[in-house]
Design an enzyme around this catalytic site. Structure first.
Site, PDB file in Angstrom:
ATOM      1  N   ASP A 443      23.872  14.615  59.011  1.00 50.36           N
ATOM      2  CA  ASP A 443      23.403  15.941  58.628  1.00 50.36           C
ATOM      3  C   ASP A 443      22.997  15.976  57.150  1.00 50.36           C
ATOM      4  O   ASP A 443      23.312  15.054  56.372  1.00 50.36           O
ATOM      5  CB  ASP A 443      24.511  16.966  58.913  1.00 50.36           C
ATOM      6  CG  ASP A 443      23.969  18.338  59.262  1.00 50.36           C
ATOM      7  OD1 ASP A 443      22.805  18.621  58.928  1.00 50.36           O
ATOM      8  OD2 ASP A 443      24.724  19.145  59.846  1.00 50.36           O
ATOM      9  N   ASP A 500      19.399  24.629  65.019  1.00 48.84           N
ATOM     10  CA  ASP A 500      20.766  25.070  65.310  1.00 48.84           C
ATOM     11  C   ASP A 500      20.769  26.173  66.360  1.00 48.84           C
ATOM     12  O   ASP A 500      21.826  26.587  66.822  1.00 48.84           O
ATOM     13  CB  ASP A 500      21.425  25.623  64.036  1.00 48.84           C
ATOM     14  CG  ASP A 500      21.976  24.506  63.163  1.00 48.84           C
ATOM     15  OD1 ASP A 500      21.903  23.334  63.565  1.00 48.84           O
ATOM     16  OD2 ASP A 500      22.496  24.824  62.069  1.00 48.84           O
TER      17      ASP A 500
HETATM   18  C1  GLA Z   1      24.567  22.122  60.261  1.00 45.86           C
HETATM   19  C2  GLA Z   1      24.107  21.518  61.577  1.00 45.86           C
HETATM   20  C3  GLA Z   1      24.944  22.080  62.704  1.00 45.86           C
HETATM   21  C4  GLA Z   1      26.415  21.776  62.452  1.00 45.86           C
HETATM   22  C5  GLA Z   1      26.823  22.316  61.105  1.00 45.86           C
HETATM   23  C6  GLA Z   1      28.228  21.878  60.751  1.00 45.86           C
HETATM   24  O1  GLA Z   1      24.277  23.471  60.210  1.00 45.86           O
HETATM   25  O2  GLA Z   1      22.750  21.776  61.779  1.00 45.86           O
HETATM   26  O3  GLA Z   1      24.538  21.548  63.929  1.00 45.86           O
HETATM   27  O4  GLA Z   1      26.605  20.386  62.508  1.00 45.86           O
HETATM   28  O5  GLA Z   1      25.956  21.876  60.073  1.00 45.86           O
HETATM   29  O6  GLA Z   1      28.597  22.300  59.497  1.00 45.86           O
END
Ligand code: GLA
Length: 697
Positions: A443, A500
């Site tokens: 990420d 997300d």
């Molecule tokens: C980001 C990612 C999510 C999740 C969060 C966790 O927003 O896109 O899918 O993994 O971080 O903090």
């Protein structure tokens, strides 16, 4: 004109040709389109494309070409902008060399005054996608290149429609159309990542929206993309894949790669998609030919968020296995002091408060359920509240002021420092050595500010290390969802996290738009909870699950919070995904046009089978929706057409002849493509799957 002093170069793919010719000290893209007949005379073709001089023009009117320069009177944006001795100068790059073979051409341009040299390699790849890689070198010091194009593409003026895909967090890749007019359209990003602005994936088309040129600016960091109409009425796309803040200053003997631009032509939108997907499958993804079937994930983020315990995760794994899930991905929250998003980034050791014996008991449990295990990491980041920051407060990107502005409460590690990269490599290697991890969700939740311009080389060093050291570990590229989706990352990765937002109504266009360029097997697509934590919208499990089937399917909700009926429904769709993933992940993808804006339909066609979905998001104007017309079938072939169960509950009441649909109807490809299917698309949140098997007699 008589100044065609070098022969033209012709590159041929399987379906396209490209002709580049010397015109007035520049190289012009004379032709890019369907394959030309063998006997086309390039010199004559080039002559047929020349315009003369007008009264109020330089005596030798410059052309945009692939290397526009201000010197000589060109008044559009030049390919390179340079400062020397504190002054903006007009460089005088001269074509120094060129070569060409069937599928490859190379051009070298040199400017004597600054000692700068630009090298461009053009190659036609899989799917007839053209890949241009540019490099800049210097044999003197003193010049700063403030803007360096990787490629300028002068196209025919009839490509006057721009489609691009801007968005934001949780609403990525929104199809946006503009007419190319007198203004320069600028789609640039800052802050060190491709970001959500979508200018790195564009499509130019003619007003009939048939002929298409798709262009990807492949960059690990910022991009600078401009589209404009030049004074000859041509459409010009100017792309830079390496734009460090402050520009590029090379030492004598130094060089830098200016990134890669990938572009393709197709006579319609579906072929454009298939050609890009073909290219990504065959030339970008690491070892794609040897990939195993894409496993069904259960990701802990929208199931448990930061509320993690070893027993809770074991329970989650038990419940996931009962649904048919094949991989448990432990998302954020597993490492030292990470109880919320305000602490812990950088301390990549397992939190003993949650996992007293490390991750091994959980991983063993997951494996005993015949699943494998994936883990979330955000290696480039550091929380001010972390042991790493307390030990090395100077390791983050920062300037001289005391102010260190955070985003999502975090800072970014300075990857230009060798010791920082070493630290990250050791931390990741140790995690992968000590734990049986099949998959990393990588990420990146913060933009780079300040950006020192050297992060690009640092991240590629890290990713290369990971591929070499742990070649079997799959990597997902995530950046708050789809914040850094580029082939530059996909060279090291096995999937992206498109957004997300798991709300199926939002997800449908996001998936359809990413799939214009990227194949479904790398587009993660999850069944989230209802109500959705981001939009608050409540949706039926049947709808969520059908939408999630078209991608790399996963679950991001807690099965323990679902009703029995929802769990059964989800398990049935996971079984369908497993049955159909070989087609979904290798076939030709097509969006199905429908007159109702509230209906999204797409399908994937394999050799002898096809699977599709029509999903309704709004309430229809008529009792019955227009027929869903299929694509990509063999007109003369006979197909057995079925509507795979489970059927959407309410809508199935409107399905006449249910028994006949259970047996399946026999129809030709011609009838399915010309006439289509009447499906009961009656209410929002209705989706039907349709499955086709070719009948071989
Ligand atoms: C980001 C990612 C999510 C999740 C969060 C966790 O927003 O896109 O899918 O993994 O971080 O903090």
């Amino acid at each position: 004109m008589t100044d065609l002093t070098i022969p033209s170069i012709r590159l041929d793919g399987d379906y396209v040709s490209l002709v580049l010719s010397r015109v007035r000290e520049n190289i012009d893209l004379i032709y890019f389109g369907p394959k030309l007949p063998e006997e086309e005379k390039l010199e004559q073709l080039t002559a047929s494309q020349q315009y003369g001089q007008h009264e109020n023009q330089p005596n030798r009117p410059p052309i945009t070409g692939i290397f526009p320069q201000t010197r000589g009177g060109y008044d559009g944006p030049p390919a390179f902008e340079i400062i020397q001795a504190d002054r903006v100068i007009d460089p005088d790059f001269k074509l120094e060399g060129f070569s060409g073979s069937d599928r490859q051409a190379r051009f070298t341009w040199a400017d004597e005054n600054t000692g700068l040299k630009v090298d461009q390699l053009w190659e036609i790849g899989s799917g007839d996608i053209v890949r241009v890689a540019a490099d800049l070198a210097a044999n003197k010091t003193g010049a700063t290149v403030t803007k360096a194009s990787s490629l300028v593409l002068p196209l025919a003026g009839r490509f006057d429609r721009l489609t691009w895909f801007p968005g934001r967090w949780a609403k990525e890749a929104q199809e946006t159309k503009l007419t190319i007019d007198t203004c320069i359209i600028d789609m640039s990003t800052h802050a060190g990542k491709p970001g959500f602005n979508g200018g790195n994936w564009i499509i130019l088309s003619d007003s009939g929206q048939r002929d298409q040129i798709g262009i990807h600016t492949s960059s690990l960091g910022n991009h600078n993309v401009q589209v404009f109409r030049d004074f000859d009425g041509r459409t010009v796309a100017k792309m830079a894949a390496h734009c460090p803040p402050g520009g590029i200053s090379l030492a004598d003997g130094g060089s830098v790669n200016l990134g890669v631009i990938e572009f393709g032509y197709a006579p319609d939108a579906d072929l454009m998609t298939q050609r890009f997907q073909d290219y990504v499958r065959n030339e970008i993804l690491p070892d794609r030919a040897n990939w195993a079937p894409r496993k069904v994930h259960l990701n802990s983020w929208e199931a448990l968020s930061f509320d993690l315990s070893e027993s809770g995760l074991m329970q989650l794994a038990d419940d996931a296995a009962k649904l048919g899930v094949e991989r448990l991905v432990l998302d954020d929250g597993w490492f030292k002091n990470r109880r919320n998003d305000r602490a812990g980034l950088g301390d990549w050791t397992v939190d003993k408060a949650i996992f007293p014996k490390g991750l091994t008991p959980l991983i063993d449990h997951v494996k005993s359920l015949r699943m494998d295990f994936g883990l979330w990491v955000e290696p480039e980041m550091i929380s001010p509240d972390s042991d790493l920051y307390r030990a090395h407060p100077d390791w983050c990107l920062h300037d001289q002021s005391d102010d260190r502005p955070t985003e999502r409460n975090q800072l970014v590690l300075d990857l230009s420092r060798t010791e920082v990269r070493q630290y990250i490599k050791h931390a990741l290697d140790a995690l992968l050595r000590d734990n049986d991890i099949a998959y990393l969700k990588w990420d990146h939740n913060r933009r780079l500010f300040p950006d020192n311009g050297s992060q690009r080389d640092g991240i590629s060093d890290l990713l290369i290390h990971m591929r070499e050291k742990s070649p079997d570990v799959e990597i997902e590229i995530c950046s708050s969802g789809g914040g850094r989706i580029s082939t530059a990352y996909l060279r090291y990765g096995h999937r992206v996290w498109p957004s997300d937002n798991n709300d199926p109504i939002e997800r449908l266009p996001i998936m359809q738009n990413w799939s214009r360029f990227l194949p479904l097997e790398i587009l993660g697509n999850h069944v989230g909870p209802s109500p959705n934590p981001i939009t608050g919208r409540q949706t039926a499990m049947d709808f969520r699950a059908k939408v999630a089937l078209f991608g790399h399917m996963g679950v991001e909700a807690n099965p323990a919070d679902m009703s029995d009926a929802d769990r059964d429904c989800l398990a049935a769709h996971i079984a369908l995904y497993k049955k159909w993933r070989s087609v979904l992940h290798s076939g030709d993808y097509a969006r199905l046009d429908h007159p109702d804006d509230g209906i999204f339909a797409h399908m994937v066609v394999g050799d002898d089978a096809a699977i599709g979905m029509a999903a309704q998001t709004g309430f229809g104007e008529n009792f019955n929706a227009a027929l869903v017309r299929l694509k990509g079938l063999k007109p003369d072939a006979q197909y057995l057409v079925q509507l795979p169960k489970p059927w959407p509950k309410k809508a199935s009441q409107y399905l006449p002849n249910a028994g006949r649909w259970e047996d399946g109807l026999r129809l030709t490809g011609q009838a399915l493509m010309q006439q289509g299917l009447a499906l009961p698309l009656t209410h929002p949140e209705t989706a039907w799957l349709f499955a086709l098997q070719r009948i071989v007699t």
